[in-house]
Design a protein around this motif. Structure first.
Motif, PDB file in Angstrom:
ATOM      1  N   ARG B  78     -21.314  -6.546 -76.627  1.00  0.00           N
ATOM      2  CA  ARG B  78     -20.225  -6.565 -75.641  1.00  0.00           C
ATOM      3  C   ARG B  78     -20.427  -5.506 -74.554  1.00  0.00           C
ATOM      4  O   ARG B  78     -20.348  -5.788 -73.353  1.00  0.00           O
ATOM      5  CB  ARG B  78     -18.879  -6.336 -76.343  1.00  0.00           C
ATOM      6  CG  ARG B  78     -18.361  -7.555 -77.085  1.00  0.00           C
ATOM      7  CD  ARG B  78     -17.097  -7.215 -77.864  1.00  0.00           C
ATOM      8  NE  ARG B  78     -17.417  -6.333 -78.972  1.00  0.00           N
ATOM      9  CZ  ARG B  78     -17.575  -6.739 -80.231  1.00  0.00           C
ATOM     10  NH1 ARG B  78     -17.388  -7.982 -80.558  1.00  0.00           N
ATOM     11  NH2 ARG B  78     -17.920  -5.876 -81.162  1.00  0.00           N
ATOM     12  N   GLU B  79     -20.695  -4.266 -75.008  1.00  0.00           N
ATOM     13  CA  GLU B  79     -20.826  -3.206 -74.007  1.00  0.00           C
ATOM     14  C   GLU B  79     -22.086  -3.374 -73.162  1.00  0.00           C
ATOM     15  O   GLU B  79     -22.086  -3.069 -71.960  1.00  0.00           O
ATOM     16  CB  GLU B  79     -20.807  -1.828 -74.688  1.00  0.00           C
ATOM     17  CG  GLU B  79     -21.988  -1.576 -75.606  1.00  0.00           C
ATOM     18  CD  GLU B  79     -21.815  -0.320 -76.457  1.00  0.00           C
ATOM     19  OE1 GLU B  79     -21.223  -0.449 -77.546  1.00  0.00           O
ATOM     20  OE2 GLU B  79     -22.260   0.760 -76.042  1.00  0.00           O
ATOM     21  N   ALA B  82     -21.457  -6.057 -70.568  1.00  0.00           N
ATOM     22  CA  ALA B  82     -20.579  -5.483 -69.552  1.00  0.00           C
ATOM     23  C   ALA B  82     -21.378  -4.591 -68.598  1.00  0.00           C
ATOM     24  O   ALA B  82     -21.238  -4.678 -67.374  1.00  0.00           O
ATOM     25  CB  ALA B  82     -19.446  -4.696 -70.222  1.00  0.00           C
ATOM     26  N   PHE B  85     -23.479  -6.495 -66.145  1.00  0.00           N
ATOM     27  CA  PHE B  85     -22.664  -7.106 -65.096  1.00  0.00           C
ATOM     28  C   PHE B  85     -21.916  -6.045 -64.279  1.00  0.00           C
ATOM     29  O   PHE B  85     -21.127  -6.393 -63.395  1.00  0.00           O
ATOM     30  CB  PHE B  85     -21.648  -8.083 -65.701  1.00  0.00           C
ATOM     31  CG  PHE B  85     -22.207  -9.466 -65.974  1.00  0.00           C
ATOM     32  CD1 PHE B  85     -23.054  -9.683 -67.049  1.00  0.00           C
ATOM     33  CD2 PHE B  85     -21.904 -10.534 -65.149  1.00  0.00           C
ATOM     34  CE1 PHE B  85     -23.568 -10.939 -67.304  1.00  0.00           C
ATOM     35  CE2 PHE B  85     -22.416 -11.807 -65.394  1.00  0.00           C
ATOM     36  CZ  PHE B  85     -23.255 -11.999 -66.471  1.00  0.00           C
ATOM     37  N   GLY B  86     -22.111  -4.765 -64.605  1.00  0.00           N
ATOM     38  CA  GLY B  86     -21.444  -3.696 -63.865  1.00  0.00           C
ATOM     39  C   GLY B  86     -19.935  -3.697 -64.064  1.00  0.00           C
ATOM     40  O   GLY B  86     -19.170  -3.361 -63.150  1.00  0.00           O
ATOM     41  N   THR B  87     -19.473  -4.033 -65.273  1.00  0.00           N
ATOM     42  CA  THR B  87     -18.044  -4.012 -65.539  1.00  0.00           C
ATOM     43  C   THR B  87     -17.773  -3.212 -66.821  1.00  0.00           C
ATOM     44  O   THR B  87     -18.699  -2.627 -67.385  1.00  0.00           O
ATOM     45  CB  THR B  87     -17.491  -5.466 -65.623  1.00  0.00           C
ATOM     46  OG1 THR B  87     -16.086  -5.409 -65.817  1.00  0.00           O
ATOM     47  CG2 THR B  87     -18.133  -6.247 -66.749  1.00  0.00           C
ATOM     48  N   THR B  88     -16.525  -3.189 -67.271  1.00  0.00           N
ATOM     49  CA  THR B  88     -16.174  -2.372 -68.444  1.00  0.00           C
ATOM     50  C   THR B  88     -15.483  -3.234 -69.499  1.00  0.00           C
ATOM     51  O   THR B  88     -15.172  -4.394 -69.258  1.00  0.00           O
ATOM     52  CB  THR B  88     -15.220  -1.224 -68.050  1.00  0.00           C
ATOM     53  OG1 THR B  88     -14.089  -1.817 -67.393  1.00  0.00           O
ATOM     54  CG2 THR B  88     -15.896  -0.235 -67.129  1.00  0.00           C
ATOM     55  N   PRO B 123     -15.703  -7.722 -72.211  1.00  0.00           N
ATOM     56  CA  PRO B 123     -16.006  -7.364 -70.821  1.00  0.00           C
ATOM     57  C   PRO B 123     -14.913  -7.939 -69.902  1.00  0.00           C
ATOM     58  O   PRO B 123     -14.490  -9.084 -70.088  1.00  0.00           O
ATOM     59  CB  PRO B 123     -17.345  -8.060 -70.556  1.00  0.00           C
ATOM     60  CG  PRO B 123     -17.949  -8.287 -71.899  1.00  0.00           C
ATOM     61  CD  PRO B 123     -16.789  -8.498 -72.832  1.00  0.00           C
ATOM     62  N   GLN B 124     -14.474  -7.124 -68.939  1.00  0.00           N
ATOM     63  CA  GLN B 124     -13.436  -7.571 -68.010  1.00  0.00           C
ATOM     64  C   GLN B 124     -13.871  -8.866 -67.329  1.00  0.00           C
ATOM     65  O   GLN B 124     -14.999  -8.979 -66.850  1.00  0.00           O
ATOM     66  CB  GLN B 124     -13.215  -6.483 -66.957  1.00  0.00           C
ATOM     67  CG  GLN B 124     -12.015  -6.737 -66.080  1.00  0.00           C
ATOM     68  CD  GLN B 124     -11.184  -5.466 -65.921  1.00  0.00           C
ATOM     69  OE1 GLN B 124     -11.731  -4.366 -65.843  1.00  0.00           O
ATOM     70  NE2 GLN B 124      -9.868  -5.597 -65.890  1.00  0.00           N
ATOM     71  N   GLY B 125     -12.960  -9.856 -67.354  1.00  0.00           N
ATOM     72  CA  GLY B 125     -13.264 -11.128 -66.704  1.00  0.00           C
ATOM     73  C   GLY B 125     -13.909 -12.152 -67.613  1.00  0.00           C
ATOM     74  O   GLY B 125     -14.155 -13.277 -67.208  1.00  0.00           O
ATOM     75  N   LEU B 141     -19.323 -14.829 -69.884  1.00  0.00           N
ATOM     76  CA  LEU B 141     -19.134 -13.983 -68.710  1.00  0.00           C
ATOM     77  C   LEU B 141     -19.999 -14.528 -67.575  1.00  0.00           C
ATOM     78  O   LEU B 141     -21.158 -14.896 -67.793  1.00  0.00           O
ATOM     79  CB  LEU B 141     -19.530 -12.533 -69.043  1.00  0.00           C
ATOM     80  CG  LEU B 141     -19.171 -11.474 -68.003  1.00  0.00           C
ATOM     81  CD1 LEU B 141     -17.672 -11.413 -67.749  1.00  0.00           C
ATOM     82  CD2 LEU B 141     -19.677 -10.098 -68.453  1.00  0.00           C
ATOM     83  N   ASP B 143     -20.932 -14.225 -63.165  1.00  0.00           N
ATOM     84  CA  ASP B 143     -20.751 -13.402 -61.968  1.00  0.00           C
ATOM     85  C   ASP B 143     -20.464 -14.286 -60.752  1.00  0.00           C
ATOM     86  O   ASP B 143     -20.410 -15.516 -60.852  1.00  0.00           O
ATOM     87  CB  ASP B 143     -21.936 -12.450 -61.752  1.00  0.00           C
ATOM     88  CG  ASP B 143     -23.207 -13.165 -61.341  1.00  0.00           C
ATOM     89  OD1 ASP B 143     -23.154 -14.377 -61.036  1.00  0.00           O
ATOM     90  OD2 ASP B 143     -24.267 -12.512 -61.337  1.00  0.00           O
TER      91      ASP B 143
END
Lengths: 418, 418
Positions: B78-79, B82, B85-88, B123-125, B141, B143
């Protein structure tokens, strides 16, 4: 001390072939202290192979490829590696002579077909690695910066033979005598969940004596594995032993052995020590418990035999379970499990009878007894214990878990001193 | 129409685990006309996973990952995704509620351990892909450029379940209906060697109706596989059917089915058609034959049960084999096999009794009866047939081959019209 593995072949991308070369090389490299940093598979496509080689050289600078060295047009490894190194293919006369000799020695008629000479084309500057196990030799190519690619055939038997003959010594020479090693130790547990173990382990879950810990849940329980990387041999052994001891202390009665220990073998050994003989009665597992026990060589001095009591008629006729009890309690019930275990002990003249009855699915579940409901019972010289669990998974998995559960009930009973 | 597969776990790099998820997904994708362009494995290392994801997005823009979604600290997918994809990561309340409900429904005591909530961080989104087969949900996920990563658990049963439930429809919607496909058909044979098949096939061995032929020998017999690549769907089906028919004609009575057909299921179906019920008597296989039959859902209307006659005492007491016959002929003999089959039929009130006795090894072999010597017998309503074979392989393999041999004896007997 890092290497990448690249396995080449359309078969691997189409999923028809399980890649056993990768795991073989990974274990062999780990045992000599070399870490596999990355594994990849690409098809018989020269551009894809060349690109994968370039990426691996950038990441790690050391690559072992398997496959794509044969005589046919879809064997593209030689040209792809040459392209990745910016060089061309040249004919190696020694390989060509060897191929011609092999052709004659096998009694084939006429001249070596021209297509077979593809195998004698090698990237300029490559060292030929002899293959005593087949016709395609291996190759070793290195650039001015010391980055290298070793190419070996994809046929597992040839690859394994060449690893021992030529590649393993070369890799060892390359990295120097392995001063550090990678080794693991596993503590096998059953009857406890992964998350419960993690809670019980507390701080240890982040690492045990400086070694990272992995949880490996499976149908036989949860394995806890610590891995020592980069320590000298003595230190490796000392840390692994200390870590395993710490894990065994936390896991307590849920732990049944180390590494490849099989619970069936543990049960057989405990019975043998105490001079006890065993009989089984299986309903939903249909022979799987007997199969696990008899998979262990020498099990015949402990296991007398058993009954596959699939139809309820068999539970009555061959184990003495009353039809009335089955009608009133159902075949999957504590009472029936207990009588099955008792019947197996008495009718086979055993010291221990162990029984399994359950709903393996996919059909047969009810609201009260859904799929996965299993009762196991063990009669240890007249002392009968029974446990129930609702097991997850499909039919095969429920049955595997049920067999493990029955073995574990006997193990725990014996440890309590029956 | 290209996808990459990334399997995540230290296991795969250390060579402890054979990757079966990759081949499963590769076959499933090929069947829908999607090409797997690249397969890779990296360890439980967030940086390595993130790097592999970035490379795959650059190459192909479509990635399926397996593994690293569990509740423990070494589950880093997961991390890593994330990060790529440059997200958290954010807490998904629905997943958290689901995990709490699952915890309670399984009857575990107390509150859900905090460590399990890791599985609710996404991951956000990301879109959550429900997992009806385990606790870790999958994630999707994507982009702004339409590049996507689908994450599914590494436990094969969960991964396969999720593929059918949620991932396959998503991938299909993504790519639209495939126009060309890769598909195989397999003719399963047993009781005949690979070289005998090759001789019988003659010219067909070079290709059947324009499709390449592969021989796949294993413990259950020799499978013959033809593969059609790049034809339109109709043409693919037409060629595969014609090729399978041609192979079936050559293999004759040695062929028992197509593709994933299980010989145990064939035997059960034939018995069911004829209203016959079955009982087993197993010595060296110790329950494996019963296990194979009961692995088939719905086997209970045919299989009554059986005896695991491991100790000779059991052969006498539970199957009526005379101790004298065992003493004079040995437990591994035609006579004892025939009496075991007969005893199983009579004592279980079955129409068919089938028996196995053999020397599975590694010990117990003699000059007259070396390791691998096996007798199987079948009593079909009083007509008893027996065959012997010296089977190759280790203990496990000898037992597997013996169980297959016993099933095949029943199949051939039933086809002769018993």
């Amino acid at each position: 001390m890092r290497v990448e593995l690249l396995t080449i072949g359309d078969e691997l991308l189409l999923g028809f072939t399980l890649d056993t070369n990768g795991p073989f090389l990974a274990r062999a490299l780990a045992a000599m202290g070399v870490t596999v940093a990355h594994r990849a598979s690409v098809g018989d496509d020269a551009d894809a192979v060349a690109r994968a080689i370039r990426e691996a050289l950038d990441r790690t600078g050391a690559v072992i490829t398997t496959g794509g060295l044969g005589p046919t047009a879809d064997d593209r490894t030689r040209e792809a590696v040459a392209a990745a190194f910016g060089t061309t293919l040249v004919l190696d006369d020694a390989i060509a002579d060897g191929l011609r000799a092999l052709w004659r020695s096998r009694g084939f008629p006429g001249e070596l077909p021209a297509s077979n000479l593809r195998q004698a084309m090698v990237p300029q500057g490559a060292t030929v690695l002899p293959n005593a196990h087949g016709s395609a030799p291996g190759l070793w190519l290195e650039d001015a910066r010391g980055r290298w690619v070793a190419m070996v055939p994809g046929v597992p038997r040839e690859m394994r033979g060449m690893w021992g003959d030529t590649l393993e010594p070369r890799v060892r020479a390359r990295f120097g005598a392995g001063t550090t090693v990678v080794r693991s130790r596993t503590v096998r547990t059953t009857g406890i969940s992964e998350s419960q173990l993690a809670d019980d382990l507390g701080e240890l879950a982040r690492g045990v004596h400086g070694l990272p810990l992995a949880y490996l849940p499976g149908v036989e329980g949860v394995d806890l594995r610590v891995t020592a990387t980069g320590f000298p041999p003595d230190e490796t052994e000392r840390r692994l032993t200390a870590a395993a001891d710490a894990l065994l202390a936390v896991a307590g009665p849920h732990a049944y052995g180390l590494d490849d220990t099989d619970l069936a073998a543990v049960v057989l050994a405990r019975c043998r020590e105490k001079g006890l003989r065993l009989a089984v009665a299986e309903s939903c597992t249909g022979g799987m418990l007997g199969m696990r026990l008899t998979a262990v060589p020498g099990s015949s001095d402990v296991l007398i035999g058993g009954v596959i009591a699939y139809d309820n008629v068999v539970k009555a006729a061959h184990l003495g379970v009353r039809a009335l009890d089955i009608a009133e309690h159902g075949a999957v019930s504590e009472l029936v499990a207990r009588y099955m275990a008792h019947g197996a002990r008495l009718r086979f003249g055993a010291d221990i009878g162990v029984a399994i009855t359950g709903v393996a699915g996919p059909g047969g579940g009810t609201e009260a007894k859904p799929v996965g409901t299993v009762w196991v019972a063990a009669d240890l010289r007249g002392e009968v214990r029974a446990v129930t669990r609702r097991l997850p998974g499909d039919r095969h998995e429920v049955r595997q878990r049920a067999a493990q559960m029955a073995l574990d009930l006997v193990r725990r009973g014996l440890e309590k001193g029956a």
